[in-house]
Design an enzyme around this catalytic site. Sequence first.
Site, short mmCIF file in Angstrom:
data_model
loop_
_atom_site.label_atom_id
_atom_site.label_comp_id
_atom_site.label_asym_id
_atom_site.label_seq_id
_atom_site.Cartn_x
_atom_site.Cartn_y
_atom_site.Cartn_z
N HIS A 1 -3.32 -6.46 -2.10
CA HIS A 1 -1.91 -6.98 -2.20
C HIS A 1 -1.27 -7.81 -1.20
CE1 HIS A 1 -1.46 -2.98 -5.08
NE2 HIS A 1 -2.31 -3.71 -5.59
N ASP B 1 -5.10 -2.39 -2.10
CA ASP B 1 -3.80 -2.42 -1.72
C ASP B 1 -3.37 -3.31 -0.68
OD1 ASP B 1 -0.85 -1.17 -1.17
OD2 ASP B 1 -1.51 0.35 -2.72
#
Length: 300
Positions: A158, A135
């Site tokens: 991310h 993430d």
Amino acid sequence: MVIRGTLRAPSDVSVFLKPNWIVFHRLHGLIINGEGNALLDGQGKEAWQDPSCQKKSKCDTLPRSLRFEHVSNGTISNIALLNSKGVHVSLLRSNNITLDGLNITAPWNSPNTDGIHVGDSTNIKIVSSTIGTGDDCVSIGPGSFNVSVFNTTCGPGHGISIGSLGQNEKNVGGIKVRNCTIVGTQNGLRIKTWPGSPPSKAFDMTFEDVIMIDVSNPIIIDQEYCPSNSCHKSKPSLVQLSDIAFRNITGTARTTPPVTINCSKKVPCRNVTLEKIDLKKVKHGEHGRSLWSFIWKSFW
């Protein structure tokens, strides 16, 4: 406090009464230093494979490895964190904290395993760290002010994110990201706000001297952020974004266009600057082709 050797969390999620493994609460002057190969192993693989974890609302409750709540004037340094079930390091309502020399690792497909999440906190410094997860490497949430990310490597994951914002009316400001390298991530430098959000502000954010290597969406402002496709996109975000600068962002991109600016239709972005942006798309067997190359300033 000194950490030596390896600490391993229980692999069974059911033994956790709260969604945290190690918590420091209401402390002043906290110093944590890792010596040797200090490692906090969250043993998250079993939790990620649970079928319920495929639903984001379920994964959000998985235990964080290291949590700081109402902590002030602290330094956390030279610690490795591995495979947290949820967020690796979380700061909430804390101030004057330095995170230095952290090494955070989880597989690229491990859900909701943010490296460092900052919320409702002020004067936070993240320096000289290496973060690669499933993430955001770093996520900066509502109520956070004067947060710096310097000399840090991010990837996989991310990217470095401001947000998501708009789930409440808290503001964000004074964000600086400088001298970082982002490698192989889904996003690079991202600001994300929810559609249909209540009014708030995010301002004074500077991203500069950042190298991108094989990154999708190197620069992105997304005010229609809706990962579960369950939002009311007909209702615009009411988060006012202003005084944002991207300077000297160079490297290679996997996607075109490498820069996406998607601002709210109700409260448009104000004073967004792009300066010295040079991002190339590289195909196998070809030289890099410059997609965006700014030697001047661009404003919104």
